[in-house]
Design an enzyme around this catalytic site. Structure first.
Site, PDB file in Angstrom:
ATOM      1  N   GLY A 109       0.797  -1.227   0.000  1.00 35.40           N
ATOM      2  CA  GLY A 109       0.000   0.000   0.000  1.00 35.40           C
ATOM      3  C   GLY A 109       0.821   1.265   0.000  1.00 35.40           C
ATOM      4  O   GLY A 109       0.297   2.357  -0.235  1.00 35.40           O
ATOM      5  N   ASP A 140      -2.102   7.191   2.848  1.00 33.87           N
ATOM      6  CA  ASP A 140      -1.533   8.181   1.930  1.00 33.87           C
ATOM      7  C   ASP A 140      -0.350   7.627   1.130  1.00 33.87           C
ATOM      8  O   ASP A 140       0.199   8.321   0.277  1.00 33.87           O
ATOM      9  CB  ASP A 140      -1.126   9.447   2.698  1.00 33.87           C
ATOM     10  CG  ASP A 140      -0.107   9.171   3.797  1.00 33.87           C
ATOM     11  OD1 ASP A 140       0.381   8.022   3.903  1.00 33.87           O
ATOM     12  OD2 ASP A 140       0.215  10.113   4.555  1.00 33.87           O
ATOM     13  N   GLY A 141       0.066   6.389   1.430  1.00 28.63           N
ATOM     14  CA  GLY A 141       1.181   5.792   0.689  1.00 28.63           C
ATOM     15  C   GLY A 141       2.536   6.355   1.079  1.00 28.63           C
ATOM     16  O   GLY A 141       3.534   6.111   0.404  1.00 28.63           O
ATOM     17  N   ASP A 198       1.992 -11.357   6.972  1.00 26.65           N
ATOM     18  CA  ASP A 198       2.398 -10.587   5.787  1.00 26.65           C
ATOM     19  C   ASP A 198       3.750  -9.922   6.014  1.00 26.65           C
ATOM     20  O   ASP A 198       4.308  -9.332   5.082  1.00 26.65           O
ATOM     21  CB  ASP A 198       1.351  -9.528   5.439  1.00 26.65           C
ATOM     22  CG  ASP A 198       1.019  -8.624   6.612  1.00 26.65           C
ATOM     23  OD1 ASP A 198       0.602  -9.150   7.659  1.00 26.65           O
ATOM     24  OD2 ASP A 198       1.195  -7.404   6.506  1.00 26.65           O
ATOM     25  N   ASN A 199       4.259 -10.005   7.236  1.00 26.80           N
ATOM     26  CA  ASN A 199       5.572  -9.420   7.522  1.00 26.80           C
ATOM     27  C   ASN A 199       6.639 -10.497   7.685  1.00 26.80           C
ATOM     28  O   ASN A 199       7.732 -10.216   8.171  1.00 26.80           O
ATOM     29  CB  ASN A 199       5.505  -8.557   8.785  1.00 26.80           C
ATOM     30  CG  ASN A 199       4.791  -7.230   8.533  1.00 26.80           C
ATOM     31  OD1 ASN A 199       4.603  -6.842   7.378  1.00 26.80           O
ATOM     32  ND2 ASN A 199       4.394  -6.550   9.584  1.00 26.80           N
TER      33      ASN A 199
HETATM   34  P1  AMP Z   1       2.650  -2.818   7.877  1.00 26.83           P
HETATM   35  O1  AMP Z   1       2.096  -2.593   9.229  1.00 26.83           O
HETATM   36  O2  AMP Z   1       3.710  -1.817   7.497  1.00 26.83           O
HETATM   37  O3  AMP Z   1       3.099  -4.207   7.646  1.00 26.83           O
HETATM   38  O4  AMP Z   1       1.446  -2.502   6.875  1.00 26.83           O
HETATM   39  C1  AMP Z   1       0.239  -3.233   6.818  1.00 26.83           C
HETATM   40  C2  AMP Z   1      -0.517  -2.843   5.575  1.00 26.83           C
HETATM   41  O5  AMP Z   1      -0.894  -1.456   5.612  1.00 26.83           O
HETATM   42  C3  AMP Z   1       0.266  -3.010   4.300  1.00 26.83           C
HETATM   43  O6  AMP Z   1      -0.603  -3.449   3.300  1.00 26.83           O
HETATM   44  C4  AMP Z   1       0.787  -1.610   4.021  1.00 26.83           C
HETATM   45  O7  AMP Z   1       1.087  -1.403   2.684  1.00 26.83           O
HETATM   46  C5  AMP Z   1      -0.391  -0.759   4.486  1.00 26.83           C
HETATM   47  N1  AMP Z   1      -0.005   0.599   4.900  1.00 26.83           N
HETATM   48  C6  AMP Z   1       0.645   0.960   6.026  1.00 26.83           C
HETATM   49  N2  AMP Z   1       0.812   2.302   6.065  1.00 26.83           N
HETATM   50  C7  AMP Z   1       0.281   2.815   4.941  1.00 26.83           C
HETATM   51  C8  AMP Z   1       0.128   4.140   4.392  1.00 26.83           C
HETATM   52  N3  AMP Z   1       0.595   5.226   5.027  1.00 26.83           N
HETATM   53  N4  AMP Z   1      -0.498   4.255   3.200  1.00 26.83           N
HETATM   54  C9  AMP Z   1      -0.961   3.178   2.557  1.00 26.83           C
HETATM   55  N5  AMP Z   1      -0.873   1.922   3.011  1.00 26.83           N
HETATM   56  C10 AMP Z   1      -0.262   1.726   4.198  1.00 26.83           C
HETATM   57 MG    MG Z   2       4.126  -5.006   6.306  1.00 28.16          MG
END
Ligand code: AMP
Ligand code: MG
Length: 464
Positions: free
Chosen positions: A95, A128-129, A257-258
């Site tokens: 994301g 916001d990506g 997913d991590n």
């Molecule tokens: P994470 O906790 O980093 O493993 O993220 C979990 C999910 O949330 C993944 O699909 C990420 O791509 C998405 N994600 C986390 N932060 C953002 C953000 N600021 N904008 C878009 N997607 C996000």
């Molecule tokens: Mg992740």
């Protein structure tokens, strides 16, 4: 005069093409208002032949995402699902990141350059990506420290500040933005397999198993491919869990997913180092149940690998998958012994004595509440190296440990300058905040630069 032909240092790859039709979506990077180079990891870049880029080229590739010649023509956002805190979530995926390029490293391994904070994708949902600059600085610190402590981890390759103002609930806002590039041994997650199983895409699942076996484990496809893959992932992730325990590291978000199926640790958000051997120490403020607490990490990673096996039930016999999964606990115990002895700086004896030593060490750390980094520093090589003026090691638990250490020899000469210092290099939360504060207050990066140098010195000292 003809010169000797030399192999090109940068060896681009695009092996992901074999599975991209079901695994990924082409995306474009955000057009950032600014691109200020904050961190370039030349040590990592040298391993893939990119250390010769000048800063302008570096920014063009890792801030503006001009493709690297011969690798992917366009970034790919990877598709995946995953269990987050044990709840299945089909609405995730890359994301705020993408796979930017693939290449061989000097060992011949296929490596990925992937991003964090590079803009929105079809998987951004309400996000916001973007990545905060503080998040990027924290990822530099975590990856450098883990690498120095011998943990197999993604490397922070590049951090470029992007000139946007972000709003976050867990940071004083508005806050600065960055795009980070990480170098890692793949980005295929347990959740990548879970997604295909959930969608009933059995043919694609088979292809992903064959891809993973061949790229990460150097093996060919066959009827027992799924079981062999699980066995490999069990071995690598059990070692990863053990390496966290020896490092005193709490990842914080061990969702499926991590978890990279190459067994490399990655995706650093709310991580912390625990100051003492406290099994209940929790990193993420949103982990109220302590699911991913320091002492529960092996259990959490094991649970994730069970989800990998579950996703492969259409490709293999259930009993064979169960047997593969049952290998986790013994692999973890063996890896823990090896990892703890390594950090202590003693040669393994390869006997029951090694297990008794690790038990005595963990008992002493737990009961005494002594600082973990201080302990490993003071006892490097297996003997107390300094006068115990504060009586830290007077407690009964340390006499058991001293006894257990009889007969062990150092694996290191302890001649590196790091060992002559007065204090260990550590990474506790107050140190992290003290490195971030001058960056936030006055754009002063000197504390970060000094810390990275200190961490690398410790890494060299431990490597011997
Ligand atoms: P994470 O906790 O980093 O493993 O993220 C979990 C999910 O949330 C993944 O699909 C990420 O791509 C998405 N994600 C986390 N932060 C953002 C953000 N600021 N904008 C878009 N997607 C996000
Ligand atoms: Mg992740």
């Amino acid at each position: 005069m003809s010169s000797i032909p030399q192999a090109p240092l940068f060896q681009p790859e695009r092996v992901i093409d074999a599975v991209a039709d079901f695994l990924a979506d082409p995306v474009v990077a955000a057009d950032f208002p600014d691109a200020i180079l904050r961190f370039r990891n030349d040590k990592a870049a040298a391993q893939i032949g990119l250390d010769t880029l000048d800063d302008a080229q570096w920014i063009a590739h890792f801030g503006r995402f001009t493709p690297l010649p011969g690798s992917l023509p366009q970034p790919l956002a990877l598709r995946y699902h995953g269990h987050q805190f044990r709840v299945y979530n089909p609405d995730i995926g890359d994301g705020r990141g993408f796979l930017f390029a693939q290449m061989r490293d000097k060992k011949g391994r296929v490596m990925d350059l992937g991003t964090k904070g590079s803009g929105q994708t079809p998987y951004s949902r309400f996000g916001d990506g973007r990545l905060t600059l503080k998040g990027a600085v924290r990822e530099i610190l975590a990856t450098e420290m883990l690498e120095a402590l011998g943990v197999e981890t993604s490397r922070t390759f590049s951090v470029i500040e992007t000139g946007e103002a972000l709003h976050r609930g867990d940071e004083p806002s508005p806050t600065r933005s960055a795009v980070l590039v990480r170098l890692s041994h793949g980005h295929i997650r347990i959740g990548s397999f879970q997604r295909l199983a959930a969608l009933g895409q059995t043919e694609a699942l088979k292809r992903l198993v064959a891809y993973a076996l061949s790229i990460y484990y150097g093996e060919t496809d066959g009827p027992d491919a799924a079981v062999r893959l699980v066995r490999h992932v069990v071995a690598r992730t059990a070692d990863m869990a053990a390496s966290f325990m020896a490092a005193g590291f709490v990842h914080g978000v061990l969702n499926s997913d991590n978890i990279n199926i190459s067994g490399e640790s990655f995706d650093y958000g709310p991580w912390r180092w625990t100051p003492t051997f406290d099994p209940g120490f929790t990193a993420a403020y949103f982990d109220q149940q302590g699911l991913y607490a320091f002492g529960r990490q092996a259990e959490a990673i094991h649970w994730d690998v069970v989800q990998l096996a579950n996703s492969l039930l259409d490709l293999a016999e259930r009993d064979a998958l169960v047997e593969a999964i049952d290998g986790f606990a013994p692999a973890y115990r063996a890896a823990l012994v090896a990892r703890v002895l390594w950090r202590l700086g003693v040669q393994p004896r390869g006997t029951e004595a090694d297990i008794a030593l690790v038990t005595a060490l963990e008992t002493a750390l737990y009961a005494s509440k002594v600082n973990i980094d201080r302990f490993y520093f003071d006892w490097a090589g297996g003997q107390l190296r300094r006068a115990d003026a504060d009586g830290l090691y007077q407690q009964a638990e340390f006499s058991d440990l001293t006894q257990a250490l009889a007969g062990y020899h150092p694996r290191l000469p302890l001649t590196h300058g790091y060992w002559a210092g007065s204090a260990p290099c550590s990474m506790h939360i107050d140190e992290v905040e003290a490195i971030w504060a001058p960056i936030a207050d006055r754009d002063d990066w000197s504390a970060l630069t000094a810390k990275v140098a200190a961490i690398r010195a410790m890494g060299a000292a431990l490597a011997g």
